[in-house]
Design a protein around this motif. Sequence first.
Motif, PDB file in Angstrom:
ATOM      1  N   ILE A 264      -5.863   4.731   1.124  1.00 19.54           N
ATOM      2  CA  ILE A 264      -5.724   3.270   1.092  1.00 19.54           C
ATOM      3  C   ILE A 264      -7.093   2.618   0.927  1.00 19.54           C
ATOM      4  O   ILE A 264      -7.259   1.646   0.178  1.00 19.54           O
TER       5      ILE A 264
ATOM      6  N   SER B 181      -8.443   0.216  -2.331  1.00 24.63           N
ATOM      7  CA  SER B 181      -8.887  -1.176  -2.219  1.00 24.63           C
ATOM      8  C   SER B 181      -9.970  -1.498  -3.252  1.00 24.63           C
ATOM      9  O   SER B 181     -10.134  -2.647  -3.665  1.00 24.63           O
TER      10      SER B 181
ATOM     11  N   GLN C  14       0.826  -1.211   0.000  1.00 21.38           N
ATOM     12  CA  GLN C  14       0.000   0.000   0.000  1.00 21.38           C
ATOM     13  C   GLN C  14       0.859   1.259   0.000  1.00 21.38           C
ATOM     14  O   GLN C  14       0.543   2.240  -0.674  1.00 21.38           O
TER      15      GLN C  14
END
Length: 226
Positions: A83, A87, A42
Amino acid sequence: MTVNITIHPRQIGSDLIPTISGRELHAELRIGKDFTSWVKAQIKRGRLIENRDFVKLTQKGELSATGQIQSEYHFTLEAGKHIGMMSGTDRGFELREYFLECERRAKSAILPAVHDPRTAALIDALVRQDALEQEQARQATELARLQENVAVIEARTQPENKHFTVLGYSNLIGRPVDARMAANLGRKCAALSRDKGLVIGDVRDPRFGTVHSYHESILQEVLQTT
């Protein structure tokens, strides 16, 4: 929406910033991949910068299943939202909305009624972060307006009498120069204009104040010799 993520103020650089645990974020996103591999991916994917978007803390005396020293990662709320969005899952969007709601509540809180020092510090950090973001947005808008004004000045200063600034004319003929070179060329243009009895104009430039403009023939002669 139930979210088991605790927001903690942590020192990042010289500021106290609200942060979230990377492990808690990993758990809430329901990622099957192991935490260490996931968090490193990430950081790389989101181009996150240590001590700006996150801090890495080494847990002394704690070892992972492979015998390595275990590390913890704490992300800013902005990085956490990023983040979550990366996803591409419904849960990621839900977490983004959760972080936004946390920010809204903290910013609308009445500071004198907050007695817990950590909560007060978190609210203060969020308020300062919001003020910084607003100032950056204002500066970006002002810069765009300034650049638009400069483009007009440099591209076409006084076309009715064929007068241009040095920067404007150099850009017009595709030979741009920097401000220092423009100043040197301007002195030559001024001297040549006086020798030939040609008018030296004045133009308002938002960066430098009043700057001179010169007849196209003067600019052609000076720039051809450089």
